[in-house]
Design a protein around this motif. Structure first.
Motif, PDB file in Angstrom:
ATOM      1  N   LEU A 198       0.842  -1.184   0.000  1.00 32.05           N
ATOM      2  CA  LEU A 198       0.000   0.000   0.000  1.00 32.05           C
ATOM      3  C   LEU A 198       0.883   1.241   0.000  1.00 32.05           C
ATOM      4  CD1 LEU A 198      -2.756  -1.000   2.587  1.00 32.05           C
ATOM      5  CD2 LEU A 198      -2.934  -0.984   0.097  1.00 32.05           C
ATOM      6  N   GLU A 199       0.334   2.354  -0.441  1.00 31.37           N
ATOM      7  CA  GLU A 199       1.112   3.585  -0.482  1.00 31.37           C
ATOM      8  C   GLU A 199       1.421   4.082   0.921  1.00 31.37           C
ATOM      9  OE1 GLU A 199      -1.175   6.472  -2.554  1.00 31.37           O
ATOM     10  OE2 GLU A 199      -2.683   6.662  -0.990  1.00 31.37           O
ATOM     11  N   ASP A 200       2.394   4.976   1.020  1.00 28.67           N
ATOM     12  CA  ASP A 200       2.772   5.546   2.304  1.00 28.67           C
ATOM     13  C   ASP A 200       1.558   6.170   2.988  1.00 28.67           C
ATOM     14  OD1 ASP A 200       5.323   4.789   1.756  1.00 28.67           O
ATOM     15  OD2 ASP A 200       6.029   6.776   1.176  1.00 28.67           O
ATOM     16  N   GLY A 201       1.513   6.020   4.305  1.00 26.63           N
ATOM     17  CA  GLY A 201       0.396   6.554   5.082  1.00 26.63           C
ATOM     18  C   GLY A 201      -0.501   5.467   5.616  1.00 26.63           C
ATOM     19  N   HIS A 202      -0.496   4.300   4.968  1.00 25.65           N
ATOM     20  CA  HIS A 202      -1.270   3.156   5.463  1.00 25.65           C
ATOM     21  C   HIS A 202      -0.406   2.396   6.474  1.00 25.65           C
ATOM     22  CE1 HIS A 202      -4.784   3.148   2.727  1.00 25.65           C
ATOM     23  NE2 HIS A 202      -3.952   3.766   1.904  1.00 25.65           N
ATOM     24  N   CYS A 203      -0.912   2.247   7.680  1.00 22.67           N
ATOM     25  CA  CYS A 203      -0.123   1.586   8.719  1.00 22.67           C
ATOM     26  C   CYS A 203       0.102   0.116   8.405  1.00 22.67           C
ATOM     27  CB  CYS A 203      -0.781   1.754  10.081  1.00 22.67           C
ATOM     28  SG  CYS A 203      -2.408   0.994  10.209  1.00 22.67           S
ATOM     29  N   LEU A 204      -0.773  -0.498   7.580  1.00 23.37           N
ATOM     30  CA  LEU A 204      -0.577  -1.897   7.221  1.00 23.37           C
ATOM     31  C   LEU A 204       0.773  -2.087   6.545  1.00 23.37           C
ATOM     32  CD1 LEU A 204      -1.744  -4.783   7.001  1.00 23.37           C
ATOM     33  CD2 LEU A 204      -2.618  -4.130   4.751  1.00 23.37           C
ATOM     34  N   CYS A 212       7.790  -8.568   9.299  1.00 25.82           N
ATOM     35  CA  CYS A 212       8.596  -9.472   8.476  1.00 25.82           C
ATOM     36  C   CYS A 212      10.057  -9.055   8.425  1.00 25.82           C
ATOM     37  CB  CYS A 212       8.010  -9.533   7.066  1.00 25.82           C
ATOM     38  SG  CYS A 212       6.326 -10.160   7.027  1.00 25.82           S
ATOM     39  N   ARG A 213      10.408  -8.038   9.209  1.00 26.00           N
ATOM     40  CA  ARG A 213      11.793  -7.557   9.313  1.00 26.00           C
ATOM     41  C   ARG A 213      12.363  -7.207   7.937  1.00 26.00           C
ATOM     42  NH1 ARG A 213      12.116 -12.268  12.243  1.00 26.00           N
ATOM     43  NH2 ARG A 213      13.770 -13.099  10.900  1.00 26.00           N
ATOM     44  N   LEU A 214      11.541  -6.559   7.115  1.00 25.44           N
ATOM     45  CA  LEU A 214      11.974  -6.125   5.795  1.00 25.44           C
ATOM     46  C   LEU A 214      12.396  -4.662   5.862  1.00 25.44           C
ATOM     47  CD1 LEU A 214       9.189  -7.767   3.621  1.00 25.44           C
ATOM     48  CD2 LEU A 214      11.564  -8.519   3.882  1.00 25.44           C
ATOM     49  N   PRO A 215      13.241  -4.204   4.960  1.00 23.02           N
ATOM     50  CA  PRO A 215      13.687  -2.816   4.979  1.00 23.02           C
ATOM     51  C   PRO A 215      12.534  -1.860   4.705  1.00 23.02           C
ATOM     52  CG  PRO A 215      14.398  -3.894   2.970  1.00 23.02           C
ATOM     53  CD  PRO A 215      13.862  -4.973   3.858  1.00 23.02           C
ATOM     54  N   PRO A 216      12.636  -0.593   5.163  1.00 23.26           N
ATOM     55  CA  PRO A 216      11.558   0.371   4.967  1.00 23.26           C
ATOM     56  C   PRO A 216      11.201   0.602   3.512  1.00 23.26           C
ATOM     57  CG  PRO A 216      13.148   1.182   6.558  1.00 23.26           C
ATOM     58  CD  PRO A 216      13.746  -0.050   5.949  1.00 23.26           C
ATOM     59  N   SER A 217      12.141   0.436   2.605  1.00 24.04           N
ATOM     60  CA  SER A 217      11.882   0.669   1.176  1.00 24.04           C
ATOM     61  C   SER A 217      12.296  -0.545   0.360  1.00 24.04           C
ATOM     62  CB  SER A 217      12.635   1.909   0.690  1.00 24.04           C
ATOM     63  OG  SER A 217      12.209   3.043   1.396  1.00 24.04           O
ATOM     64  N   PRO A 218      11.520  -1.642   0.444  1.00 21.92           N
ATOM     65  CA  PRO A 218      11.857  -2.836  -0.338  1.00 21.92           C
ATOM     66  C   PRO A 218      11.618  -2.577  -1.817  1.00 21.92           C
ATOM     67  CG  PRO A 218       9.688  -3.075   0.617  1.00 21.92           C
ATOM     68  CD  PRO A 218      10.253  -1.800   1.168  1.00 21.92           C
ATOM     69  N   ARG A 219      12.075  -3.503  -2.638  1.00 15.85           N
ATOM     70  CA  ARG A 219      11.852  -3.382  -4.074  1.00 15.85           C
ATOM     71  C   ARG A 219      10.358  -3.356  -4.364  1.00 15.85           C
ATOM     72  NH1 ARG A 219      13.060  -8.126  -8.464  1.00 15.85           N
ATOM     73  NH2 ARG A 219      12.119  -7.101 -10.268  1.00 15.85           N
ATOM     74  N   ARG A 220       9.908  -2.286  -5.043  1.00 16.10           N
ATOM     75  CA  ARG A 220       8.476  -2.132  -5.291  1.00 16.10           C
ATOM     76  C   ARG A 220       8.169  -1.919  -6.773  1.00 16.10           C
ATOM     77  NH1 ARG A 220       6.706   2.465  -1.162  1.00 16.10           N
ATOM     78  NH2 ARG A 220       4.730   2.191  -2.232  1.00 16.10           N
ATOM     79  N   ASP A 221       9.195  -1.718  -7.590  1.00 14.51           N
ATOM     80  CA  ASP A 221       9.014  -1.553  -9.031  1.00 14.51           C
ATOM     81  C   ASP A 221       8.064  -0.404  -9.379  1.00 14.51           C
ATOM     82  OD1 ASP A 221      10.725  -3.628  -9.330  1.00 14.51           O
ATOM     83  OD2 ASP A 221       9.236  -5.090  -9.994  1.00 14.51           O
ATOM     84  N   GLY A 222       8.023   0.618  -8.542  1.00 14.24           N
ATOM     85  CA  GLY A 222       7.249   1.810  -8.843  1.00 14.24           C
ATOM     86  C   GLY A 222       5.757   1.706  -8.596  1.00 14.24           C
ATOM     87  N   ALA A 224       2.370   1.197  -6.139  1.00  8.19           N
ATOM     88  CA  ALA A 224       1.818   1.286  -4.782  1.00  8.19           C
ATOM     89  C   ALA A 224       0.309   1.379  -4.914  1.00  8.19           C
ATOM     90  CB  ALA A 224       2.372   2.495  -4.045  1.00  8.19           C
ATOM     91  N   ALA A 225      -0.408   0.727  -4.010  1.00 10.99           N
ATOM     92  CA  ALA A 225      -1.869   0.685  -4.091  1.00 10.99           C
ATOM     93  C   ALA A 225      -2.490   1.528  -2.991  1.00 10.99           C
ATOM     94  CB  ALA A 225      -2.358  -0.762  -3.976  1.00 10.99           C
ATOM     95  N   THR A 226      -3.733   1.933  -3.225  1.00  4.13           N
ATOM     96  CA  THR A 226      -4.458   2.717  -2.240  1.00  4.13           C
ATOM     97  C   THR A 226      -5.419   1.869  -1.415  1.00  4.13           C
ATOM     98  OG1 THR A 226      -6.150   3.259  -3.883  1.00  4.13           O
ATOM     99  CG2 THR A 226      -4.321   4.814  -3.632  1.00  4.13           C
ATOM    100  N   SER A 227      -5.622   0.615  -1.804  1.00  4.02           N
ATOM    101  CA  SER A 227      -6.513  -0.269  -1.049  1.00  4.02           C
ATOM    102  C   SER A 227      -6.057  -1.710  -1.220  1.00  4.02           C
ATOM    103  CB  SER A 227      -7.961  -0.132  -1.536  1.00  4.02           C
ATOM    104  OG  SER A 227      -8.111  -0.727  -2.815  1.00  4.02           O
ATOM    105  N   LEU A 228      -6.500  -2.575  -0.329  1.00  2.00           N
ATOM    106  CA  LEU A 228      -6.146  -3.986  -0.435  1.00  2.00           C
ATOM    107  C   LEU A 228      -6.759  -4.624  -1.682  1.00  2.00           C
ATOM    108  CD1 LEU A 228      -6.347  -5.311   3.248  1.00  2.00           C
ATOM    109  CD2 LEU A 228      -4.337  -4.768   1.881  1.00  2.00           C
ATOM    110  N   HIS A 229      -7.952  -4.184  -2.074  1.00  2.00           N
ATOM    111  CA  HIS A 229      -8.570  -4.738  -3.283  1.00  2.00           C
ATOM    112  C   HIS A 229      -7.739  -4.407  -4.522  1.00  2.00           C
ATOM    113  CE1 HIS A 229     -12.094  -4.914  -0.578  1.00  2.00           C
ATOM    114  NE2 HIS A 229     -12.427  -5.951  -1.321  1.00  2.00           N
ATOM    115  N   THR A 230      -7.227  -3.173  -4.577  1.00  2.00           N
ATOM    116  CA  THR A 230      -6.356  -2.808  -5.695  1.00  2.00           C
ATOM    117  C   THR A 230      -5.068  -3.617  -5.663  1.00  2.00           C
ATOM    118  OG1 THR A 230      -7.254  -0.567  -5.679  1.00  2.00           O
ATOM    119  CG2 THR A 230      -5.158  -0.893  -6.822  1.00  2.00           C
ATOM    120  N   LEU A 231      -4.542  -3.825  -4.469  1.00  2.00           N
ATOM    121  CA  LEU A 231      -3.317  -4.597  -4.307  1.00  2.00           C
ATOM    122  C   LEU A 231      -3.502  -6.020  -4.837  1.00  2.00           C
ATOM    123  CD1 LEU A 231      -0.560  -3.857  -3.078  1.00  2.00           C
ATOM    124  CD2 LEU A 231      -1.332  -4.875  -0.936  1.00  2.00           C
TER     125      LEU A 231
END
Length: 314
Positions: A198-204, A212-222, A224-231
């Protein structure tokens, strides 16, 4: 004895401070503009000080008016809580309750639990507001909301919280993805994956990365979604993999797609990576016991079989 202003006069001042327009503030208070204006003038006379600078173009509060409006908000909030506390003593969870819920919880949890809550508390008038966590907290602190249903932990604001249950994260990918060949997915397998979030601002997003102990900016390929349904639609289109909470999966978010899930490997942990769903309220509120009761009732409703909680009506 001091001649104290009335709560109505303070309410007029608060409305004027928030809306900055006499006519619209009067509408918000369900009075005429002349009534609100007269109430403000009476307040100024009682206090012996100017609170509002009146101009033709706009309403400007004096520095004293701004300070007193802020204190009046707290006064009105306390007066309201006193009334609600008295009602709760006779009948817990009756009357209005303004609940703020984040969008990664609301559509997946509330349809399951609201019917049971209505049956248990028929006199409860629940008003819902869906928004991002930071904005909900601001509205809570401003007295516009009573209670929040959010993902914890959340750092910020003087809040008391009550954890209700864990919401496990699952790895979601297309059915033809290489990860589907495994019984469970290790965290290392996600480090270099095209991970969709999800895009920045979503606590999820933050909770998934932290759990999952992943870095703050993992590979995202540009992307980002605004909702889980879009994701889910992005994953279904083969753009990458993502992390989905169990709540959304149980609600059928994958229905009609080619997306499947695999659990995350515990890797020595007692529990699988998850976010914590809980309630939050203003610290020091007199309604803490009532809010705790609401949380207990919510968990009890969630434990009912899905078919039972959805088939019965209030």
């Amino acid at each position: 004895m001091l001649n104290l202003p009335t709560l109505r006069q303070w309410r007029y001042l608060v409305a004027l401070a928030e809306i900055r327009h006499f006519g619209k503030a009067a509408e918000a208070c369900f009075v005429t503009q002349s009534t609100l204006s007269a109430g403000i003038q009476e307040l100024e006379t009682q206090l012996g000080a100017a609170l509002v600078d009146r101009t033709k173009r706009k309403v400007v509060l004096t520095p004293l008016g701004e300070e007193l409006a802020g204190r009046a908000r707290e006064l009105l909030r306390e007066a309201e809580e006193m009334v609600l506390l008295a009602r709760a003593a006779a009948a817990p969870l009756s009357g209005p309750l303004r609940l703020g819920v984040i969008p990664t919880i609301s559509p997946f949890l509330l349809p399951r639990v609201l019917p049971a809550l209505r049956r248990r508390f028929p006199d409860l008038r629940l008003f819902l507001r869906e928004d991002l966590t930071a904005r909900l907290v601001d509205q809570l602190q401003a007295g516009k909301l009573d209670l929040l249903l959010i993902a914890l932990p959340y750092e910020g604001g003087a809040l008391d919280t009550l954890e209700l249950f864990d919401d496990e994260f699952m790895v979601a990918c297309r059915s033809d993805h290489v990860l589907t060949k495994r019984q469970s997915v290790k965290l290392d397998d996600l480090a270099d994956a095209p991970l969709l979030l999800l895009e920045d601002g979503h606590c999820l997003r933050d909770h998934a990365l932290a759990a999952c102990r992943l870095p703050p900016s993992p590979r995202r390929d540009g992307f980002a979604a605004t909702s889980l349904h879009t994701l889910v639609q992005m994953v279904d289109s083969g753009l990458g993999v993502t992390l989905l909470p169990r709540l959304a999966l149980d609600a059928g978010i994958l229905r009609g797609t080619e997306v499947t899930t695999r659990p995350l490997a515990n890797e020595g942990k007692a529990k699988a990576p998850a976010r914590h769903i809980g309630l939050a309220w203003r610290r020091g509120t007199q309604r803490a016991k009532e809010f705790t009761l609401f949380g207990e009732a919510l968990v009890a409703a969630l434990k009912q079989p899905v078919s039972e909680s959805q088939s019965k009506t209030a």
